[in-house]
Every structure is written in C-alpha cells, then in structure tokens.
Scaffold this motif. Structure first.
Motif, PDB file in Angstrom:
ATOM      1  N   ALA A   1     -41.854 -77.165 -28.857  1.00  0.00           N
ATOM      2  CA  ALA A   1     -42.629 -76.354 -27.919  1.00  0.00           C
ATOM      3  C   ALA A   1     -41.741 -75.402 -27.119  1.00  0.00           C
ATOM      4  O   ALA A   1     -42.252 -74.490 -26.459  1.00  0.00           O
ATOM      5  CB  ALA A   1     -43.420 -77.242 -26.965  1.00  0.00           C
ATOM      6  N   PHE A   2     -40.436 -75.617 -27.137  1.00  0.00           N
ATOM      7  CA  PHE A   2     -39.465 -74.724 -26.477  1.00  0.00           C
ATOM      8  C   PHE A   2     -39.747 -74.572 -24.987  1.00  0.00           C
ATOM      9  O   PHE A   2     -39.593 -73.490 -24.423  1.00  0.00           O
ATOM     10  CB  PHE A   2     -39.448 -73.334 -27.140  1.00  0.00           C
ATOM     11  CG  PHE A   2     -39.122 -73.382 -28.605  1.00  0.00           C
ATOM     12  CD1 PHE A   2     -37.895 -73.831 -29.043  1.00  0.00           C
ATOM     13  CD2 PHE A   2     -40.058 -72.977 -29.547  1.00  0.00           C
ATOM     14  CE1 PHE A   2     -37.596 -73.883 -30.405  1.00  0.00           C
ATOM     15  CE2 PHE A   2     -39.770 -73.021 -30.902  1.00  0.00           C
ATOM     16  CZ  PHE A   2     -38.538 -73.479 -31.326  1.00  0.00           C
ATOM     17  N   GLY A   3     -40.130 -75.663 -24.356  1.00  0.00           N
ATOM     18  CA  GLY A   3     -40.337 -75.625 -22.911  1.00  0.00           C
ATOM     19  C   GLY A   3     -39.027 -75.814 -22.161  1.00  0.00           C
ATOM     20  O   GLY A   3     -37.963 -76.012 -22.747  1.00  0.00           O
ATOM     21  N   ALA A   4     -39.107 -75.755 -20.835  1.00  0.00           N
ATOM     22  CA  ALA A   4     -37.901 -75.849 -20.013  1.00  0.00           C
ATOM     23  C   ALA A   4     -37.953 -77.003 -19.024  1.00  0.00           C
ATOM     24  O   ALA A   4     -37.058 -77.152 -18.212  1.00  0.00           O
ATOM     25  CB  ALA A   4     -37.695 -74.544 -19.247  1.00  0.00           C
ATOM     26  N   ILE A   5     -38.994 -77.834 -19.091  1.00  0.00           N
ATOM     27  CA  ILE A   5     -39.133 -78.931 -18.125  1.00  0.00           C
ATOM     28  C   ILE A   5     -39.007 -80.276 -18.833  1.00  0.00           C
ATOM     29  O   ILE A   5     -38.058 -81.035 -18.594  1.00  0.00           O
ATOM     30  CB  ILE A   5     -40.480 -78.836 -17.382  1.00  0.00           C
ATOM     31  CG1 ILE A   5     -40.582 -77.506 -16.627  1.00  0.00           C
ATOM     32  CG2 ILE A   5     -40.640 -80.006 -16.413  1.00  0.00           C
ATOM     33  CD1 ILE A   5     -41.932 -77.262 -15.991  1.00  0.00           C
ATOM     34  N   TYR A   6     -39.939 -80.578 -19.728  1.00  0.00           N
ATOM     35  CA  TYR A   6     -39.925 -81.877 -20.389  1.00  0.00           C
ATOM     36  C   TYR A   6     -38.757 -82.034 -21.355  1.00  0.00           C
ATOM     37  O   TYR A   6     -38.390 -83.153 -21.710  1.00  0.00           O
ATOM     38  CB  TYR A   6     -41.254 -82.096 -21.132  1.00  0.00           C
ATOM     39  CG  TYR A   6     -42.434 -82.244 -20.220  1.00  0.00           C
ATOM     40  CD1 TYR A   6     -42.685 -83.436 -19.565  1.00  0.00           C
ATOM     41  CD2 TYR A   6     -43.298 -81.181 -19.996  1.00  0.00           C
ATOM     42  CE1 TYR A   6     -43.770 -83.574 -18.712  1.00  0.00           C
ATOM     43  CE2 TYR A   6     -44.384 -81.302 -19.150  1.00  0.00           C
ATOM     44  CZ  TYR A   6     -44.617 -82.505 -18.503  1.00  0.00           C
ATOM     45  OH  TYR A   6     -45.683 -82.639 -17.659  1.00  0.00           O
ATOM     46  N   PHE A   7     -38.171 -80.915 -21.768  1.00  0.00           N
ATOM     47  CA  PHE A   7     -37.040 -80.987 -22.691  1.00  0.00           C
ATOM     48  C   PHE A   7     -35.889 -81.806 -22.111  1.00  0.00           C
ATOM     49  O   PHE A   7     -35.139 -82.438 -22.850  1.00  0.00           O
ATOM     50  CB  PHE A   7     -36.559 -79.571 -23.030  1.00  0.00           C
ATOM     51  CG  PHE A   7     -35.464 -79.535 -24.064  1.00  0.00           C
ATOM     52  CD1 PHE A   7     -35.719 -79.831 -25.392  1.00  0.00           C
ATOM     53  CD2 PHE A   7     -34.156 -79.215 -23.697  1.00  0.00           C
ATOM     54  CE1 PHE A   7     -34.706 -79.808 -26.337  1.00  0.00           C
ATOM     55  CE2 PHE A   7     -33.139 -79.181 -24.631  1.00  0.00           C
ATOM     56  CZ  PHE A   7     -33.413 -79.478 -25.960  1.00  0.00           C
ATOM     57  N   TRP A   8     -35.768 -81.828 -20.778  1.00  0.00           N
ATOM     58  CA  TRP A   8     -34.683 -82.596 -20.176  1.00  0.00           C
ATOM     59  C   TRP A   8     -34.907 -84.097 -20.315  1.00  0.00           C
ATOM     60  O   TRP A   8     -33.981 -84.880 -20.054  1.00  0.00           O
ATOM     61  CB  TRP A   8     -34.545 -82.221 -18.697  1.00  0.00           C
ATOM     62  CG  TRP A   8     -34.179 -80.792 -18.504  1.00  0.00           C
ATOM     63  CD1 TRP A   8     -34.978 -79.787 -18.029  1.00  0.00           C
ATOM     64  CD2 TRP A   8     -32.926 -80.174 -18.814  1.00  0.00           C
ATOM     65  NE1 TRP A   8     -34.304 -78.595 -18.026  1.00  0.00           N
ATOM     66  CE2 TRP A   8     -33.034 -78.799 -18.494  1.00  0.00           C
ATOM     67  CE3 TRP A   8     -31.714 -80.638 -19.327  1.00  0.00           C
ATOM     68  CZ2 TRP A   8     -31.993 -77.905 -18.669  1.00  0.00           C
ATOM     69  CZ3 TRP A   8     -30.673 -79.743 -19.505  1.00  0.00           C
ATOM     70  CH2 TRP A   8     -30.812 -78.392 -19.178  1.00  0.00           C
ATOM     71  N   GLY A   9     -36.076 -84.505 -20.726  1.00  0.00           N
ATOM     72  CA  GLY A   9     -36.340 -85.934 -20.859  1.00  0.00           C
ATOM     73  C   GLY A   9     -36.086 -86.503 -22.238  1.00  0.00           C
ATOM     74  O   GLY A   9     -36.311 -87.700 -22.466  1.00  0.00           O
ATOM     75  N   ILE A  10     -35.630 -85.686 -23.191  1.00  0.00           N
ATOM     76  CA  ILE A  10     -35.353 -86.188 -24.543  1.00  0.00           C
ATOM     77  C   ILE A  10     -33.843 -86.162 -24.788  1.00  0.00           C
ATOM     78  O   ILE A  10     -33.110 -85.385 -24.179  1.00  0.00           O
ATOM     79  CB  ILE A  10     -36.107 -85.377 -25.619  1.00  0.00           C
ATOM     80  CG1 ILE A  10     -35.673 -83.917 -25.613  1.00  0.00           C
ATOM     81  CG2 ILE A  10     -37.609 -85.479 -25.386  1.00  0.00           C
ATOM     82  CD1 ILE A  10     -36.339 -83.085 -26.693  1.00  0.00           C
ATOM     83  N   HIS A  11     -33.402 -87.016 -25.698  1.00  0.00           N
ATOM     84  CA  HIS A  11     -31.948 -87.200 -25.827  1.00  0.00           C
ATOM     85  C   HIS A  11     -31.255 -85.982 -26.424  1.00  0.00           C
ATOM     86  O   HIS A  11     -30.038 -85.836 -26.290  1.00  0.00           O
ATOM     87  CB  HIS A  11     -31.633 -88.454 -26.637  1.00  0.00           C
ATOM     88  CG  HIS A  11     -31.812 -88.326 -28.117  1.00  0.00           C
ATOM     89  ND1 HIS A  11     -33.020 -88.534 -28.755  1.00  0.00           N
ATOM     90  CD2 HIS A  11     -30.923 -88.011 -29.082  1.00  0.00           C
ATOM     91  CE1 HIS A  11     -32.863 -88.363 -30.047  1.00  0.00           C
ATOM     92  NE2 HIS A  11     -31.599 -88.044 -30.284  1.00  0.00           N
ATOM     93  N   ALA A  12     -32.004 -85.062 -27.045  1.00  0.00           N
ATOM     94  CA  ALA A  12     -31.385 -83.847 -27.581  1.00  0.00           C
ATOM     95  C   ALA A  12     -30.764 -82.997 -26.480  1.00  0.00           C
ATOM     96  O   ALA A  12     -29.873 -82.195 -26.759  1.00  0.00           O
ATOM     97  CB  ALA A  12     -32.422 -83.030 -28.347  1.00  0.00           C
ATOM     98  N   SER A  13     -31.225 -83.172 -25.237  1.00  0.00           N
ATOM     99  CA  SER A  13     -30.669 -82.398 -24.129  1.00  0.00           C
ATOM    100  C   SER A  13     -29.310 -82.904 -23.692  1.00  0.00           C
ATOM    101  O   SER A  13     -28.587 -82.209 -22.980  1.00  0.00           O
ATOM    102  CB  SER A  13     -31.615 -82.456 -22.921  1.00  0.00           C
ATOM    103  OG  SER A  13     -32.855 -81.892 -23.239  1.00  0.00           O
ATOM    104  N   TRP A  14     -28.951 -84.125 -24.114  1.00  0.00           N
ATOM    105  CA  TRP A  14     -27.753 -84.764 -23.579  1.00  0.00           C
ATOM    106  C   TRP A  14     -26.766 -85.160 -24.671  1.00  0.00           C
ATOM    107  O   TRP A  14     -25.838 -85.930 -24.412  1.00  0.00           O
ATOM    108  CB  TRP A  14     -28.154 -85.982 -22.756  1.00  0.00           C
ATOM    109  CG  TRP A  14     -29.193 -85.642 -21.737  1.00  0.00           C
ATOM    110  CD1 TRP A  14     -30.525 -85.920 -21.789  1.00  0.00           C
ATOM    111  CD2 TRP A  14     -28.992 -84.916 -20.518  1.00  0.00           C
ATOM    112  NE1 TRP A  14     -31.179 -85.424 -20.694  1.00  0.00           N
ATOM    113  CE2 TRP A  14     -30.256 -84.802 -19.891  1.00  0.00           C
ATOM    114  CE3 TRP A  14     -27.877 -84.356 -19.891  1.00  0.00           C
ATOM    115  CZ2 TRP A  14     -30.413 -84.147 -18.670  1.00  0.00           C
ATOM    116  CZ3 TRP A  14     -28.048 -83.705 -18.675  1.00  0.00           C
ATOM    117  CH2 TRP A  14     -29.305 -83.615 -18.086  1.00  0.00           C
TER     118      TRP A  14
END
Length: 369
Positions: free
Chosen positions: A28-41
C-alpha cells in the motif's frame, strides 16, 4: 516406518497470517503502518519468510505422499498444484490488468498503465500474451506468483536428489545461488520490465524450506540452540538494522558493501542470512502452542494464514487501490491511510473467514466418507 502427517502448527498459521497483513501494508506504500512491520527495521521482509514457509509446507507434503503412495503419485499431486498456481497467476494477471486500464480511463489516473508496466500489453499484445504465459512479463505486483511456480518445478528433482545424496544435495541450490551472485545470472524480463525476483537466487530459500519440511516429517532432531548461534543471529539482525537506520538518516550509513549485499531482486547474501536468522530465532523462541495464540487477533491471523494464497491475491488488489487513493490525495494521505489500511486488513480477515466456513463442511464430509 511410514511417517504420519504432523498436527497442524498453530504458530505457522499465525505467522503466515501476519506475513499476509505485512505484505498488504507494504504494497500500500503508506507512511504510518509501515513502521509496524519488520521490513522497516531490517534488510529482509515478508517475501523471504513467505517463500521459506511455502517450501517447508510443500516439502513435507511431497515427502509424505512419496513415502505413502510412491514418487509418481507425489509427482502428480505436485503437478496439479503447479497447474493450479499457474492458472491462478493468469487469472490475477487478467483481472489486475482490467483494474489498471479501468483506473486510467475512469478515475482518471493518466499514465498509470505505462508507469506500472502494463503498456506493452496495450502496444504489442501479440507479444505480451506469450510473454505472460512464459511468466517473464511481470508488470507491477505480478512478480511473486511466477517465482513460486518456478520454485515448485524444482521441488521434485531436489527431493529426488535428497533421497540419493542426503544433505549433500543442498550443494545444488546453494551452488546455483552462488553462481547467480558471482556471475550475475538472472533471466531477462520482457516488455521492458526486470524480474522482481531472480528465481536462480530465490530458489535457495524455497528448497532450503523443503529440506527443513522433509527433515521434520522424517523425525530428524530439532534445530540446534547453541549460544553461538543466538549471538550470530543477533549480530546479523543488528547489521540489517544498521543498514535501515542509515537509509533513514538516523545514524552513520552502513558500508556500501552491506547495502550491495542487501539487494532484493538478487536476494543478496546479507538479505538471505538476515531472513534465515529471523526465521531461526522465531522457530526456537516461539512455542508451537501458547495461550496468547488463542486470542481473537491471533485466531483471525491463523485463519488468514490457512488461506494464504487466496488472501494474497485479494490483498494485491486492495493494496493497489489504497496506494492509488493515497497518491490521488497526498494532502489527506495520513487520515486516508489510518482508515483504509485497517479496513483492508479487516476485508482480508473477513474473506479468509468466509473461505474457512466453506471448507469446514467439505472436511466433515470427507471424514464421514
């Protein structure tokens, strides 16, 4: 002794469900919920775990059928699965193309057909259609199912090799992976599109999962838990975190070599070991059954996990729709994302629950028969 089908691992169902939700959020290429998945870290994401777990499940299924009914029966069952997945990809391809063409004309979204790689289908359909059938024409979002089809084609030869050479057969997928990394081997995409996943590299995750599935079915000892392995896995995860935080500008960037080794299309070495380290830590630290797995949210994730393929296909359409809504309304993207991502996840859960209810009567009839 004939191996018995192991009891369903609730942990794997919950994990597969979470992976599906994570893939939906990422697409979905969002900027909020993306921080909650491990791909962000870290440098790996849900794709690697999805491929590994699929190999594990199919390796176990093929081995069980091979032992019970013979290699021919197992091969026929696998051929049926490959055929169904191939046809599923073609159906999704056609429906997705129709959605993109409609969006360009009716929304309107000018230029979206070309921007997402569907222009070749418009300009030269007599070439694009054979390219689609060959699985080498992959517009946006159309790259993961062809990878699974190609990996499944390799499954039977690999397991046949395992029966004859034992664990030495792992040299084949790892050798092919090494050749892909060193020589840059990768099939050419068609229609001006590169492949999203190099099958010559990504097959190593799928076949390693198949090796693990076969090993577990035949009663091999569980994965080791040596302290040195914990330390190594944590160091790998920290290296992945360093790369990500460097991308965000939150700390000194990691060396360029680590970035180069984290490429997704070629499944770079750091990306591979990061995915394996994460999978190993989850496997040894999360119990097969725990009280928290019976809560409402984990139960919903487990249902999604049991219907991964169909949920994934629906998620492609929903995530693309969310991404387009966010791009059309950048000023209000934050509140749109806050509303649409949970609605999309709820739709996936509802869809999976519907499939679950339909499957239960057929299971009862099969047991009665």
């Amino acid at each position: 002794m004939t191996p018995q089908r192991p009891p369903r691992d609730l942990r794997l169902d919950v994990l597969r469900g979470w992976l599906q939700v994570s893939i939906f959020i990422a697409h979905a290429f969002g900027a909020i919920y993306f921080w909650g998945i491990h791909a962000s870290w870290g440098v790996s994401d849900s794709s690697e775990q999805f491929v590994l777990l699929s190999g594990l499940a199919l390796g176990s299924v093929f081995t069980l059928k091979r032992v019970r009914d013979g290699f021919g029966a197992a091969l026929r069952d696998l051929g049926g699965r490959i055929r169904r997945l191939y046809l599923t990809h073609l159906v999704v391809f056609v429906l997705f193309a129709a959605m993109v063409f409609w969006a360009q004309m009716a929304v309107p979204l000018p230029g979206v057909v070309e921007a997402t790689g569907w222009g070749w289908l418009v300009r030269e359909p007599w070439l694009a259609i054979p390219g689609t059938l060959s699985l080498l024409y992959q517009p946006a979002f159309m790259d993961i199912l062809p990878l699974f089809v190609l990996c499944m084609v390799l499954l039977a030869p690999f397991l046949w090799l395992l029966e004859r050479l034992g664990d030495w057969a792992l040299l084949a997928p790892f050798g092919l992976y090494g050749a892909a990394q060193i020589l840059g081997l990768m099939p050419h995409g068609l229609g001006g599109r590169e492949l999203g996943f190099d099958p010559l590299a990504w097959q190593v995750l799928f076949l390693l999962g198949a090796w693990l599935g076969r090993r577990a079915l035949l009663g091999a000892s569980p994965l080791p838990r040596h302290p040195a392995l914990f330390a190594t896995a944590l160091l790998v995860l920290l290296a992945g975190l360093w790369v990500k935080l460097g991308h965000y500008g939150w700390m000194v960037p990691a060396p360029a070599l680590l970035d180069e080794f984290s490429q997704k299309p070629s499944l770079g070495p750091l990306r591979l070991v990061h995915a394996l380290a994460l999978a190993w830590l989850v496997a040894v630290l999360v119990p097969r059954e725990a009280p928290w797995m019976h809560g409402a949210l984990p139960r919903a994730l487990a249902v999604i996990g049991r219907h991964s393929l169909h949920v994934f296909c629906l998620g492609l359409f929903l995530s693309w729709g969310v991404a387009m809504a966010l791009s059309l309304h950048p000023a209000g993207a934050w509140w749109l994302e806050l509303a649409l991502i949970p609605l999309g996840a709820a739709a996936l859960a509802g869809f999976a629950a519907t499939l679950e209810r339909r499957r239960q009567p057929s299971r009862r009839m099969a047991r009665a028969g």
